[in-house]
Design an enzyme around this catalytic site. Structure first.
Site, PDB file in Angstrom:
ATOM      1  N   TYR A  75       0.806  -1.047  -0.140  1.00  0.00           N
ATOM      2  CA  TYR A  75      -0.027  -0.089   0.146  1.00  0.00           C
ATOM      3  C   TYR A  75       0.973   1.177  -0.156  1.00  0.00           C
ATOM      4  O   TYR A  75       1.925   1.458   0.716  1.00  0.00           O
ATOM      5  CB  TYR A  75      -0.946   0.165   1.319  1.00  0.00           C
ATOM      6  CG  TYR A  75      -2.146  -0.655   0.936  1.00  0.00           C
ATOM      7  CD1 TYR A  75      -3.229   0.359   0.256  1.00  0.00           C
ATOM      8  CD2 TYR A  75      -2.704  -1.682   1.521  1.00  0.00           C
ATOM      9  CE1 TYR A  75      -4.628  -0.205   0.096  1.00  0.00           C
ATOM     10  CE2 TYR A  75      -3.760  -2.036   1.324  1.00  0.00           C
ATOM     11  CZ  TYR A  75      -4.912  -1.439   0.487  1.00  0.00           C
ATOM     12  OH  TYR A  75      -6.179  -1.879   0.209  1.00  0.00           O
ATOM     13  N   GLU A  77      -0.457   4.745  -0.500  1.00  0.00           N
ATOM     14  CA  GLU A  77      -1.199   6.191  -0.836  1.00  0.00           C
ATOM     15  C   GLU A  77      -0.197   7.274  -0.502  1.00  0.00           C
ATOM     16  O   GLU A  77       0.671   7.267   0.485  1.00  0.00           O
ATOM     17  CB  GLU A  77      -2.279   6.113   0.186  1.00  0.00           C
ATOM     18  CG  GLU A  77      -3.568   5.431  -0.277  1.00  0.00           C
ATOM     19  CD  GLU A  77      -3.551   4.026   0.238  1.00  0.00           C
ATOM     20  OE1 GLU A  77      -4.758   3.612   0.081  1.00  0.00           O
ATOM     21  OE2 GLU A  77      -2.673   3.458   0.574  1.00  0.00           O
ATOM     22  N   ASP A 252      -6.525  13.954 -24.589  1.00  0.00           N
ATOM     23  CA  ASP A 252      -6.617  12.311 -24.186  1.00  0.00           C
ATOM     24  C   ASP A 252      -6.206  11.810 -25.397  1.00  0.00           C
ATOM     25  O   ASP A 252      -6.568  11.403 -26.540  1.00  0.00           O
ATOM     26  CB  ASP A 252      -8.142  11.897 -24.206  1.00  0.00           C
ATOM     27  CG  ASP A 252      -8.431  10.517 -23.902  1.00  0.00           C
ATOM     28  OD1 ASP A 252      -7.105   9.841 -23.789  1.00  0.00           O
ATOM     29  OD2 ASP A 252      -9.313   9.993 -23.591  1.00  0.00           O
ATOM     30  N   THR A 281      -3.461   6.172 -21.814  1.00  0.00           N
ATOM     31  CA  THR A 281      -3.115   5.067 -20.939  1.00  0.00           C
ATOM     32  C   THR A 281      -1.902   4.642 -21.617  1.00  0.00           C
ATOM     33  O   THR A 281      -1.133   5.197 -22.298  1.00  0.00           O
ATOM     34  CB  THR A 281      -4.337   4.085 -21.869  1.00  0.00           C
ATOM     35  OG1 THR A 281      -4.037   4.055 -23.243  1.00  0.00           O
ATOM     36  CG2 THR A 281      -5.315   4.054 -21.503  1.00  0.00           C
ATOM     37  N   LYS A 284      -2.404  -0.001 -25.584  1.00  0.00           N
ATOM     38  CA  LYS A 284      -2.443   0.523 -26.809  1.00  0.00           C
ATOM     39  C   LYS A 284      -1.057   0.574 -27.657  1.00  0.00           C
ATOM     40  O   LYS A 284      -0.575  -0.158 -27.503  1.00  0.00           O
ATOM     41  CB  LYS A 284      -3.426   1.872 -26.750  1.00  0.00           C
ATOM     42  CG  LYS A 284      -4.750   1.607 -26.273  1.00  0.00           C
ATOM     43  CD  LYS A 284      -5.631   2.887 -26.183  1.00  0.00           C
ATOM     44  CE  LYS A 284      -6.943   2.668 -25.689  1.00  0.00           C
ATOM     45  NZ  LYS A 284      -6.983   2.927 -23.949  1.00  0.00           N
ATOM     46  N   ARG A 290      -1.422  -2.307 -18.895  1.00  0.00           N
ATOM     47  CA  ARG A 290      -2.732  -1.488 -18.659  1.00  0.00           C
ATOM     48  C   ARG A 290      -2.708  -0.566 -17.573  1.00  0.00           C
ATOM     49  O   ARG A 290      -2.376  -1.108 -16.366  1.00  0.00           O
ATOM     50  CB  ARG A 290      -4.104  -2.513 -18.561  1.00  0.00           C
ATOM     51  CG  ARG A 290      -4.132  -3.441 -19.635  1.00  0.00           C
ATOM     52  CD  ARG A 290      -5.259  -4.354 -19.495  1.00  0.00           C
ATOM     53  NE  ARG A 290      -6.670  -3.513 -19.598  1.00  0.00           N
ATOM     54  CZ  ARG A 290      -7.101  -3.179 -20.749  1.00  0.00           C
ATOM     55  NH1 ARG A 290      -6.519  -3.633 -22.083  1.00  0.00           N
ATOM     56  NH2 ARG A 290      -8.075  -2.541 -20.925  1.00  0.00           N
TER      57      ARG A 290
END
Length: 487
Positions: A75, A77, A252, A281, A284, A290
């Site tokens: 974790y 954050e 984008d 992303t 692609k 991903r």
């Protein structure tokens, strides 16, 4: 540079990758053999299919293996050097490297590597723009120096102001994305939205019409970029429009990031020098894991850096590590060769369709994707997609401008060149792919369902699917996926 090799690596790299995957699958098999079986089958299926989905590609073994590590267990954050959990020093290294590679690759002032997906990246960007352009000025108007100084009434006032902000984005049926203000999407609910389209005759972006709409609507955010527009965009013009009306230009580039990274899109066609905020992303055309990225000018960096906890949950440290590896690959000279081949192959595919009298939206392409109008074959997109899949050709149905069949059945098929280019396909192979696609569609007919005419049912002439599948297999055998990698 193929999916199985990094610069300067070949047979030894593939052999090492094989050993790694074989060992990993044995470990998986000892716990849940069905997952190991499905994993092997997925590779076999991908090896045996002509993958033409514009949003898919093949990541390198290095990228894929990076995701299977103990970074998955952390974790983290917060931001680099400022985490809400202890012992995150190695995550700091990973995230810093991913951001460094992204900044250097795209020439960005700031990069944020935490978004889990493209949609997450867009949400981070939207809220960062709101926080910078609305929340901060709103606090000043309310006489507050910090959000902790706000009363509940102040919060209601601020939320109302933020919720009424305006967004102008490309409509879904003309090539935009769900997150560009499509009403059922969260972006269409966060903002008072309006959408711009393309010229109904040519299918090209009409910059004068976009400017006129922006002058009338006066958006806070002007969104550029696309998921199914087969042409390049002049981002310098889009910035001029944004500046004229005082809007933030957000681009984008999820679909065409690889063409930006590979310097196929430069100058006015490179969004990074012109946009305030750029999202993408990392799969692609960029050929990574991903995930998502946000690039921004320094003005928006502090707000973007608050993506977690503003929008995101805990960062996926193992995926950020894989992003760093993929971005490092994209900084190599071989990636530019690959990116140019992606554009050249898309052109070859489009030319192949045109010479076989198959109708294309805008009449062609100058990026990585081709949008085929299948109404000339008497089919819906749903019927065409299914028939092609029967013949071993993997595509996705897609709406075309003013689509009479809507977003579910559609009237189009979207093709992309990145994945097969990764396998080594060239112009001649893409011309042959166009031939096979047309052969399938010319021999497919709509069929009635139990209650009459159907937009989904179809029949293929006897022997066509098998014949095309065999021809596709010849192309695939000549351009193997992950050659030398055995499971």
């Amino acid at each position: 540079m193929t999916a199985t090799s990094a610069p300067g690596q070949g047979a030894e790299y593939a052999a090492t990758a094989s050993e790694a995957y074989q060992a990993a699958l044995r470990v998986i098999e000892s716990v849940e053999p069905r997952i190991a079986d499905a994993t092997r089958k997925e590779l076999a299926d991908q090896r045996d299919s002509l993958k033409l989905i514009a949003s898919e590609n093949y990541a390198s073994p290095a990228v894929l293996l990076t995701m299977g590590t103990w970074f998955s267990d952390k974790y983290a954050e917060g931001t680099i050097g400022h985490r809400f959990y202890a012992a995150c020093q190695n995550v700091d290294t990973v995230e810093a490297l991913a951001a460094e590679h992204a900044r250097e690759l795209f020439g960005a002032q700031y990069a944020y590597a935490q978004p889990h997906s493209g949609i997450d990246a867009n949400l981070v960007a939207y809220w960062a723009i709101l926080a910078t352009k609305v929340e901060a000025p709103g606090l000043t108007e309310l006489g507050a120096k910090h959000v902790n100084d706000l009363s509940e009434a102040d919060w209601e006032s601020l939320r109302a102001k933020m919720g009424n902000q305006r967004l102008l984005g490309m409509s879904l049926d003309t090539g935009g994305h769900l997150t560009h203000g499509f009403r059922p999407n969260i972006s269409g609910k966060m903002f008072h939205q309006r959408q711009y389209g393309t010229d109904p005759t040519t299918g090209f972006l009409d910059y004068d019409a976009v400017a006129a709409s922006a002058r009338e609507f006066k958006p806070l955010v002007l969104v550029a970029g696309y998921s199914a527009y087969p042409r390049r965009v002049n981002f310098a013009k889009m910035r001029e429009i944004a500046d004229e009306v005082g809007a933030v230009l957000m681009v984008d580039m999820a679909h065409f990031a690889g063409l930006v990274a590979g310097k196929v899109f430069t100058g006015d066609e490179d969004p990074v020098p012109h946009a305030h905020v750029v999202t993408t992303t990392t799969h692609k055309s960029l050929r990574g894991p991903r995930g998502g990225l946000v690039l921004a000018t320094e003005e928006f960096a502090p707000a973007v850096d608050k993506g977690c906890p503003m929008v995101l949950g805990g960062p996926l440290s193992h995926v950020m590590a894989a992003k760093a590896v993929a971005l490092a690959e994209a900084r190599q000279p071989e990636f530019r060769t690959y990116a140019q081949a992606v554009a050249d192959n898309a052109q070859a595919l489009a030319d192949g369709f045109v010479k076989r009298d198959a109708g294309l939206v805008t009449g062609g392409t100058d990026n990585h994707l081709v949008l085929l109008d299948v109404t000339s074959f008497g089919l819906t997109g749903r019927q065409a997609e299914s028939a092609l899949l029967d013949a071993g050709i993997v595509t996705n149905r897609n709406a075309i401008p003013a689509d009479p069949n809507g977003a579910w059945y559609t009237s189009g098929i979207r093709f992309g060149s990145p994945a097969l280019t990764t396998r080594g396909f060239g112009a001649d192979e893409f011309d042959r792919v166009a031939d096979l696609v047309v052969e399938v569609l010319e021999n497919t007919q709509p069929a009635a369902g139990p209650n009459g005419p159907s937009k989904a049912k179809y029949t293929i002439a006897d022997g066509v699917a098998a014949r095309v599948h065999a021809a596709a297999a010849e192309l695939l055998d000549a351009n193997p996926l992950y050659p030398g990698l055995t499971l």
